[in-house]
Design a protein around this motif. Sequence first.
Motif, short mmCIF file in Angstrom:
data_model
loop_
_atom_site.label_atom_id
_atom_site.label_comp_id
_atom_site.label_asym_id
_atom_site.label_seq_id
_atom_site.Cartn_x
_atom_site.Cartn_y
_atom_site.Cartn_z
N LEU A 127 44.65 37.30 36.45
CA LEU A 127 45.66 36.70 37.32
C LEU A 127 44.99 35.51 38.02
O LEU A 127 44.10 35.70 38.83
CB LEU A 127 46.17 37.72 38.34
N ASP A 128 45.43 34.31 37.66
CA ASP A 128 44.73 33.10 38.11
C ASP A 128 43.25 33.24 37.70
O ASP A 128 42.95 33.42 36.55
CB ASP A 128 44.92 32.87 39.60
N ASP A 129 42.35 33.21 38.67
CA ASP A 129 40.92 33.34 38.35
C ASP A 129 40.39 34.73 38.67
O ASP A 129 39.18 34.95 38.78
CB ASP A 129 40.11 32.29 39.11
N ILE A 130 41.30 35.70 38.80
CA ILE A 130 40.91 37.07 39.18
C ILE A 130 40.95 37.99 37.97
O ILE A 130 41.96 38.06 37.27
CB ILE A 130 41.87 37.61 40.26
N ASN A 131 39.85 38.70 37.74
CA ASN A 131 39.82 39.72 36.70
C ASN A 131 40.33 41.02 37.31
O ASN A 131 39.61 41.74 38.00
CB ASN A 131 38.38 39.89 36.17
N MET A 132 41.59 41.34 37.04
CA MET A 132 42.25 42.45 37.72
C MET A 132 41.68 43.82 37.34
O MET A 132 41.70 44.75 38.15
CB MET A 132 43.75 42.41 37.44
N VAL A 133 41.18 43.97 36.13
CA VAL A 133 40.71 45.29 35.69
C VAL A 133 39.37 45.67 36.33
O VAL A 133 38.95 46.82 36.24
CB VAL A 133 40.61 45.38 34.16
N GLU A 134 38.73 44.72 36.99
CA GLU A 134 37.45 45.00 37.65
C GLU A 134 37.63 45.34 39.13
O GLU A 134 36.66 45.65 39.81
CB GLU A 134 36.51 43.81 37.52
N LYS A 135 38.88 45.29 39.61
CA LYS A 135 39.12 45.50 41.04
C LYS A 135 39.39 46.97 41.34
O LYS A 135 39.96 47.70 40.52
CB LYS A 135 40.32 44.65 41.49
N ASN A 136 38.99 47.38 42.57
CA ASN A 136 39.30 48.74 42.99
C ASN A 136 40.67 48.77 43.66
O ASN A 136 41.34 47.74 43.81
CB ASN A 136 38.21 49.29 43.90
N ILE A 137 41.09 49.95 44.08
CA ILE A 137 42.44 50.12 44.62
C ILE A 137 42.67 49.25 45.85
O ILE A 137 43.72 48.62 46.01
CB ILE A 137 42.69 51.61 44.95
N ASN A 138 41.68 49.22 46.75
CA ASN A 138 41.83 48.42 47.97
C ASN A 138 41.92 46.93 47.67
O ASN A 138 42.71 46.20 48.28
CB ASN A 138 40.66 48.69 48.93
N GLU A 139 41.10 46.47 46.71
CA GLU A 139 41.14 45.06 46.33
C GLU A 139 42.48 44.70 45.68
O GLU A 139 43.05 43.64 45.94
CB GLU A 139 39.98 44.74 45.39
N LEU A 140 42.97 45.59 44.82
CA LEU A 140 44.27 45.35 44.18
C LEU A 140 45.39 45.31 45.22
O LEU A 140 46.31 44.49 45.11
CB LEU A 140 44.56 46.43 43.14
N SER A 141 45.31 46.16 46.22
CA SER A 141 46.32 46.18 47.27
C SER A 141 46.32 44.85 48.04
O SER A 141 47.38 44.30 48.36
CB SER A 141 46.06 47.34 48.23
N ARG A 142 45.14 44.33 48.34
CA ARG A 142 45.05 43.05 49.05
C ARG A 142 45.61 41.91 48.20
O ARG A 142 46.37 41.07 48.70
CB ARG A 142 43.58 42.75 49.40
#
Length: 223
Positions: A62-77
């Motif tokens: 998503l844009d410059d973000i690798n979403m599959v590497e994020k944890n639940i809190n990061e995804l929520s933000r």
Amino acid sequence: MSQIQLCNISKSFQGSFVFKNVDLKGEAGQIIAIRGKSGVGKSTLLNIIAGLELPTSGSYQLDDINMVEKNINELSRIRGEKIGYISQFSPMVPNLTAFENICIPLLLIKQNDDVTDSRMKRIEELSKLFEIQDLLHKKVNKLSGGEIQRVGIIRSLVNEPSIIVADEPTGSLDDETSSNILDYFHTLKLEGILIILATHSKMVSDHSDIVYNLTKDGLILEK
């Protein structure tokens, strides 16, 4: 302006694939519809795009973000900052009013007074557009299914997301209200918003730039 790219996304439960080999690219200013049989995993795919759950395998940018590497809190933000999610069932806090439910996203992100004033004006405008301005003071457990769905749509738009993910956004609505929402989606598209939605509705598909059919083996382009 946002864009997303899913490559070879798969999702499985208890060793059985819901779907696999999903490739999807979405760019700012597009409306993308995803169709498919009940149970094929449309809602699950939208949950992955919205950052509500992770795929079993594959990559999601998503844009410059690798979403599959994020944890639940990061995804929520990330979701709070970039993504407006319209659920098929628009879950609400039943003992709060429609207005209080709409304002929940405002509590999750720090905002200055100018931004808050802008959001309040947006709530007022959207409430009039979707004809629930006289219902804002009512507890949501006193509202009809269609009214609750409109509250959910406004709640998803209040933080001015760059991506809207919508699961059957017109499913409980009459034709006139559905048409109003689709017209508003078109306005958002012209503002550079990316809209991805799951639907069974021909009306919704006809308003979309790209239409896919989701199967267990991936997305098939229909339009």
